[in-house]
Design a protein around this motif. Structure first.
Motif, mmCIF file in Angstrom:
data_model
loop_
_atom_site.group_PDB
_atom_site.id
_atom_site.type_symbol
_atom_site.label_atom_id
_atom_site.label_comp_id
_atom_site.label_asym_id
_atom_site.label_seq_id
_atom_site.Cartn_x
_atom_site.Cartn_y
_atom_site.Cartn_z
ATOM 1 N N LEU A 130 0.758 -1.305 -0.352
ATOM 2 C CA LEU A 130 0.036 -0.158 0.056
ATOM 3 C C LEU A 130 0.676 1.321 0.009
ATOM 4 C CD1 LEU A 130 -2.585 1.006 0.312
ATOM 5 C CD2 LEU A 130 -2.815 0.888 2.161
ATOM 6 N N GLN A 131 2.043 1.170 -0.013
ATOM 7 C CA GLN A 131 3.133 2.271 0.779
ATOM 8 C C GLN A 131 3.362 2.924 -0.591
ATOM 9 O OE1 GLN A 131 6.423 2.101 1.049
ATOM 10 N NE2 GLN A 131 6.482 4.147 -0.329
ATOM 11 N N ALA A 132 3.657 1.983 -1.895
ATOM 12 C CA ALA A 132 4.655 1.945 -2.241
ATOM 13 C C ALA A 132 3.256 2.288 -3.229
ATOM 14 C CB ALA A 132 4.843 0.317 -3.796
ATOM 15 N N VAL A 133 1.868 1.813 -3.012
ATOM 16 C CA VAL A 133 0.597 2.243 -4.439
ATOM 17 C C VAL A 133 1.076 3.805 -4.310
ATOM 18 C CG1 VAL A 133 -1.543 2.893 -4.536
ATOM 19 C CG2 VAL A 133 -0.447 0.344 -3.914
ATOM 20 N N PHE A 134 1.060 4.176 -3.014
ATOM 21 C CA PHE A 134 1.105 5.823 -2.426
ATOM 22 C C PHE A 134 2.180 7.064 -2.645
ATOM 23 C CE2 PHE A 134 -1.848 4.297 1.602
ATOM 24 C CZ PHE A 134 -2.998 4.606 1.010
ATOM 25 N N ALA A 135 3.120 6.001 -3.161
ATOM 26 C CA ALA A 135 4.536 6.481 -3.168
ATOM 27 C C ALA A 135 4.620 6.410 -4.807
ATOM 28 C CB ALA A 135 5.472 6.169 -2.907
ATOM 29 N N GLY A 136 4.030 6.097 -5.359
ATOM 30 C CA GLY A 136 3.491 5.814 -7.018
ATOM 31 C C GLY A 136 4.711 5.172 -7.238
#
Length: 159
Positions: A130-136
């Motif tokens: 999820l963090q990677a999604v938020f970071a693009g």
């Protein structure tokens, strides 16, 4: 300058620190703290708890570096530290500090592995994704999600 630096026989900051290992009261305090900080994060957001989470995580990691705990508390201390790392990852993500978030999640994964806590590890993989999604970083998000799926499938098959 002569005479400065660590005392003889000490390797500096990376050296094992002196002092007692964690005891029941200390581990219980850290466990209780994780729960309280999660509730506070739910109410106030990651920015409000980030510094406290990181401070508690440093305490837990320092205790782990000191060596084995008394009375077999190692797994509980590892789980509490993994919980703090997970919350640290979430709060850093909440603040847009994606590098710090990733470091927290990866630290948490190592701790959860050490505690043999598969549910916590799965939650950490999910948080990392999820963090990677938020970071693009969508490829990283898929890789982390796939890693979680692969480990879950391996466990079901006895691997």
């Amino acid at each position: 300058m002569r005479g400065s630096g660590p005392p003889p026989g000490r390797a500096g900051a990376g050296a094992r620190r002196e002092g007692p290992a964690a005891d029941e009261e200390t581990v219980a305090w850290l466990e209780h703290g994780v729960l309280g900080l999660r509730r506070l994060d739910d109410r106030l957001g990651g920015a409000a708890v980030r510094h406290r989470v990181e401070a508690d995580l440093r305490i837990a990691l320092d205790l782990l570096r000191r060596g084995p705990c008394r009375d077999g508390l190692d797994a509980r201390l590892l789980r509490a530290a993994a919980g703090l790392a997970q919350l640290g990852g979430w709060s850093a993500t909440d603040c847009g500090r994606h590098g710090a978030a990733q470091r927290h999640y990866l630290t948490g994964l190592r701790l959860a592995h050490g505690a043999q806590d598969r549910p916590q590890a799965a939650n950490l993989w999910a948080g990392l994704s999820l963090q990677a999604v938020f970071a693009g970083r969508h490829d990283d998000a898929l890789a982390a999600a796939g890693r979680r799926r692969d480990r879950t499938a391996a466990r079901r098959c006895g691997g």
